[in-house]
Design a protein around this motif. Structure first.
Motif, mmCIF file in Angstrom:
data_model
loop_
_atom_site.group_PDB
_atom_site.id
_atom_site.type_symbol
_atom_site.label_atom_id
_atom_site.label_comp_id
_atom_site.label_asym_id
_atom_site.label_seq_id
_atom_site.Cartn_x
_atom_site.Cartn_y
_atom_site.Cartn_z
ATOM 1 N N ASP A 17 0.872 -1.178 0.000
ATOM 2 C CA ASP A 17 0.000 0.000 0.000
ATOM 3 C C ASP A 17 0.903 1.220 0.000
ATOM 4 O O ASP A 17 1.890 1.256 0.735
ATOM 5 C CB ASP A 17 -0.900 -0.007 1.237
ATOM 6 N N GLN A 19 0.231 4.169 1.088
ATOM 7 C CA GLN A 19 -0.016 5.058 2.223
ATOM 8 C C GLN A 19 0.589 4.446 3.484
ATOM 9 O O GLN A 19 0.119 3.419 3.980
ATOM 10 C CB GLN A 19 -1.510 5.291 2.404
ATOM 11 N N VAL A 22 -1.823 3.793 6.478
ATOM 12 C CA VAL A 22 -2.736 2.673 6.246
ATOM 13 C C VAL A 22 -1.994 1.350 6.381
ATOM 14 O O VAL A 22 -2.451 0.416 7.059
ATOM 15 C CB VAL A 22 -3.387 2.779 4.852
ATOM 16 N N ARG A 23 -0.834 1.286 5.752
ATOM 17 C CA ARG A 23 -0.032 0.059 5.793
ATOM 18 C C ARG A 23 0.377 -0.282 7.229
ATOM 19 O O ARG A 23 0.278 -1.432 7.670
ATOM 20 C CB ARG A 23 1.201 0.241 4.910
ATOM 21 N N ASP A 63 -3.121 -3.216 -2.222
ATOM 22 C CA ASP A 63 -3.921 -2.071 -2.630
ATOM 23 C C ASP A 63 -3.943 -2.016 -4.159
ATOM 24 O O ASP A 63 -3.077 -2.610 -4.823
ATOM 25 C CB ASP A 63 -3.305 -0.789 -2.056
ATOM 26 N N GLU A 65 -4.415 1.162 -6.256
ATOM 27 C CA GLU A 65 -3.774 2.344 -6.828
ATOM 28 C C GLU A 65 -2.457 2.633 -6.104
ATOM 29 O O GLU A 65 -2.443 3.173 -4.992
ATOM 30 C CB GLU A 65 -4.721 3.538 -6.771
ATOM 31 N N MET A 66 -1.355 2.238 -6.752
ATOM 32 C CA MET A 66 -0.013 2.435 -6.212
ATOM 33 C C MET A 66 0.903 2.913 -7.333
ATOM 34 O O MET A 66 0.632 2.681 -8.512
ATOM 35 C CB MET A 66 0.540 1.122 -5.643
ATOM 36 N N ASP A 70 -0.057 -0.924 -10.841
ATOM 37 C CA ASP A 70 -1.161 -1.025 -9.888
ATOM 38 C C ASP A 70 -1.220 -2.417 -9.277
ATOM 39 O O ASP A 70 -0.530 -3.349 -9.698
ATOM 40 C CB ASP A 70 -2.492 -0.617 -10.530
ATOM 41 N N GLY A 71 -2.039 -2.537 -8.228
ATOM 42 C CA GLY A 71 -2.095 -3.786 -7.484
ATOM 43 C C GLY A 71 -2.611 -4.967 -8.277
ATOM 44 O O GLY A 71 -2.259 -6.120 -8.002
ATOM 45 N N THR A 91 -8.816 -2.461 -0.840
ATOM 46 C CA THR A 91 -8.733 -1.149 -1.470
ATOM 47 C C THR A 91 -9.800 -0.178 -0.987
ATOM 48 O O THR A 91 -10.869 -0.595 -0.516
ATOM 49 C CB THR A 91 -8.848 -1.303 -3.003
ATOM 50 N N THR A 92 -9.496 1.095 -1.095
ATOM 51 C CA THR A 92 -10.470 2.151 -0.822
ATOM 52 C C THR A 92 -11.491 2.223 -1.939
ATOM 53 O O THR A 92 -12.643 2.603 -1.728
ATOM 54 C CB THR A 92 -9.760 3.521 -0.709
ATOM 55 N N LYS A 113 -11.314 -1.283 2.356
ATOM 56 C CA LYS A 113 -10.479 -1.044 3.533
ATOM 57 C C LYS A 113 -11.257 -0.788 4.813
ATOM 58 O O LYS A 113 -10.686 -0.897 5.896
ATOM 59 C CB LYS A 113 -9.535 0.141 3.263
#
Length: 210
Positions: A17, A19, A22-23, A63, A65-66, A70-71, A91-92, A113
């Motif tokens: 992730d 963030q 969050v991680r 996640d 969006e990285m 992407d994931g 994911t959000t 999430k």
């Protein structure tokens, strides 16, 4: 890695992730569970495969969006490499189209999430055991939203167009002719019901198709 979790040892988990908060929060929550152990973290999608190779986890929480990749693409790489790690998308962005892409990539599950910590831990256990888990509301939304109508090449062209590139630059980036790019964009515009390529890219992103 064996398909079976060795009895008596914790389930090994890695997190991807971008963030940090969050991680870190997910790691702290999961480490409170006596049968779960977070053994590594990544902040970029293109770091995940190397992390999995080094730490040999049973489950990766990924996640979408990285930076890097992407994931969903990161999940696909892990599956294709045959590393024996099962991926759970967390994911959000609960966009219906993401669910189909994630499962097509080989993910074992898809949750948002805000899933309660106890429920998320149970999902990790199920994925480690080879079961598939999907957020029920998201599954219903995905069915209601219909099938992604775009081809893979149309998705590629829309992603490139979304960044504001000219037809010429998109063609160069994707190693296509300008005429082929125009054809793919025209088709994607029609399928999304948009009036411009930028609107088509926006709609496709909102629906989780790109």
């Amino acid at each position: 890695m064996s398909e079976q979790i060795t009895a008596g040892r914790p389930i090994r988990v890695v997190l991807a992730d971008d963030q940090d908060l969050v991680r870190g929060g997910l790691a702290a929550l999961l480490n409170l569970e006596p049968d779960l152990e977070v053994v590594g973290q990544a902040g970029r999608g293109d770091e995940l495969e190397d992390l999995v190779r080094r730490t040999r986890p049973d489950v990766a929480l990924v996640d979408i969006e990285m930076p890097g990749i992407d994931g969903i693409d990161a999940t696909r790489r892990i599956v294709e490499a045959g590393l024996g790690c099962r991926c759970l998308i967390v994911t959000t962005f609960g966009r219906p189209g993401y669910l189909r892409r994630a499962m097509d990539a080989g993910a074992y599950g898809f949750v948002v999430k805000d899933t309660p910590a106890e429920q998320l831990a149970q999902m990790v256990r199920k994925v480690a055991a080879g079961q598939r888990v999907v957020d029920p509301a998201l599954a219903a939304d995905s069915l209601a939203g219909g099938i992604d109508p775009l081809t893979e090449r149309e998705r590629d062209v829309l992603r490139a167009a979304a960044d504001g590139g000219s037809i010429k630059s998109v063609a160069a980036a994707l190693h296509l002719s300008a005429g082929t790019v125009r054809n793919h964009l025209s088709s994607a515009i029609g399928k999304t019901g948009a009036e411009t390529r930028y609107e088509a890219a926006r709609l496709a992103r909102e629906r989780g198709w790109i």
